[in-house]
Write an enzyme that holds these catalytic residues in place. Structure first.
Site, PDB file in Angstrom:
ATOM      1  CB  ALA A 240       4.067 -11.591   9.935  1.00  0.00           C
ATOM      2  CG  HIS A 241       7.300  -8.418   7.964  1.00  0.00           C
ATOM      3  ND1 HIS A 241       7.247  -8.291   6.596  1.00  0.00           N
ATOM      4  CD2 HIS A 241       7.873  -9.619   8.203  1.00  0.00           C
ATOM      5  CE1 HIS A 241       7.786  -9.353   6.027  1.00  0.00           C
ATOM      6  NE2 HIS A 241       8.161 -10.185   6.983  1.00  0.00           N
ATOM      7  CG  ASN A 242       5.335  -4.610   5.396  1.00  0.00           C
ATOM      8  OD1 ASN A 242       6.453  -5.021   5.732  1.00  0.00           O
ATOM      9  ND2 ASN A 242       5.095  -3.362   5.028  1.00  0.00           N
TER      10      ASN A 242
END
Length: 344
Positions: A240-242
């Protein structure tokens, strides 16, 4: 491309002195190899196949092995790794590529690469401002977004996607259908409706990363999602993001890492294991299959269960749970005896 016995021993880093002059034309498993093929013993469970192998040469670990007299036996520290070098030799011809832009590829004029050193296959799309390093191979149907950066000696297989502004280091491999830079999953509930949160960051894959088929690495909401050097990601994995992974991690099929979590170096996330969002996993942590990490796990070691706990503790808990049905039967028996005594 044929391989002589002298070339074979040099290829795997051995001394060629005293090696008979033979020629090999391919590779195969111990039970199927013929006299002109090279095989190896990478797993001791297959040792019983050695006495009957028809292979012309076999790579084995240190030990006293029973092998046919006409078979060239080469002892190496790691037969599987050495055999990979042999595979590469025979696969070079099969995967030969011709640099240049194939008919049917769509390449923006603003893209930056040396057409004499990069291979772009039919159906590939290269966006404006994209930069591609030398000796990189772009297979059919690959899409590289605007201003993306692809390093040297990369291989992007069929239908892989690298979205805008994302960056790949050198020697990165994307298997078919891999997606780098898809939007992070972010929504805000406003007046009963899920409103999309803009995802304006990028993904960075460092050198020697491999992403499996149909795996997705989401771009950061802000900043970067980072997959560390040498990390290998299996098929059907979601990052997922980051998220940030350290170096040389392994993420196995159907595992997932939620947003903004950080993995240290040499972390293994086994099949169907998951990491919750905004937590940190330390160096050399192993999450067993279907484990769920819901809090920080800073200490190296193996963890299993949901929530993930040190493997030894979780195994004791599982052993105790397995005894519950028997204990219940004993309690019922004691209850009956007690009721009978009370009646008397």
């Amino acid at each position: 491309m044929p391989l002589t016995s002298s070339e074979l021993v040099q290829l795997i880093g051995l001394d060629e002195v005293g090696v008979a002059n033979r020629v090999f034309s391919g590779i195969n498993s111990l039970d199927q190899a013929g006299p002109s093929e090279v095989s190896f013993l990478g797993n001791l469970r297959y040792a019983p196949q050695l006495p009957a192998t028809k292979a012309g040469a076999v790579l084995v670990p240190e030990g006293d092995w029973e092998v046919p007299a006409n078979c060239l036996v080469l002892t190496v520290e790691n037969p599987s790794a050495a055999f990979s070098a042999v595979i590469d030799h025979f696969q070079k011809e099969a995967h030969d590529v011709v640099p240049g832009i194939a008919k049917g590829a769509i390449v923006a004029e603003e893209a930056d690469f040396d057409a004499s050193s990069v291979t772009i296959s039919a159906g590939a799309i290269i966006g404006k401002g994209a930069r591609i390093g030398d000796r990189t191979v772009i297979r059919e149907g690959v899409v590289i977004g605007n201003n993306a950066r692809i390093g040297e000696d990369c291989v992007l297989h069929m239908n892989a996607s690298v979205r805008e502004r994302c960056e790949l280091g050198d020697r990165v491999i994307l298997q078919p259908g891999a997606v780098v830079g898809s939007d992070g999953f972010g929504f805000e509930l406003v007046e009963g409706r899920h409103l999309k949160v803009p995802q304006v960051g990028i993904v960075v894959l460092e050198d020697d990363v491999e992403i499996g088929s149909n795996s997705c690495i989401d771009r950061a909401r802000f900043g970067r999602t980072v997959i560390g050097e040498g990390t290998k990601i299996d098929n059907l994995v979601q990052v997922a993001h980051n998220v940030e992974t350290g170096k040389h991690c392994l993420l196995v099929s159907q595992s997932g890492v939620a947003g903004s979590s950080k993995l240290g170096n040499y972390v293994t996330v086994a099949a169907q294991a998951g990491v919750a969002g905004h937590i940190e996993i330390g160096d050399q942590v192993v999450l067993a299959g279907r484990a769920g990490a819901v809090k920080n796990l800073p200490a190296p070691g193996a963890y299993m269960g949901m929530p993930a706990r040190p493997m030894a503790k979780e195994q004791r808990k599982m052993a105790a749970l397995s005894r519950v049905p028997r204990l219940l039967e004993e309690v019922r028996s004691l209850k009956k005896k007690l009721e009978k005594l009370c009646e008397e």
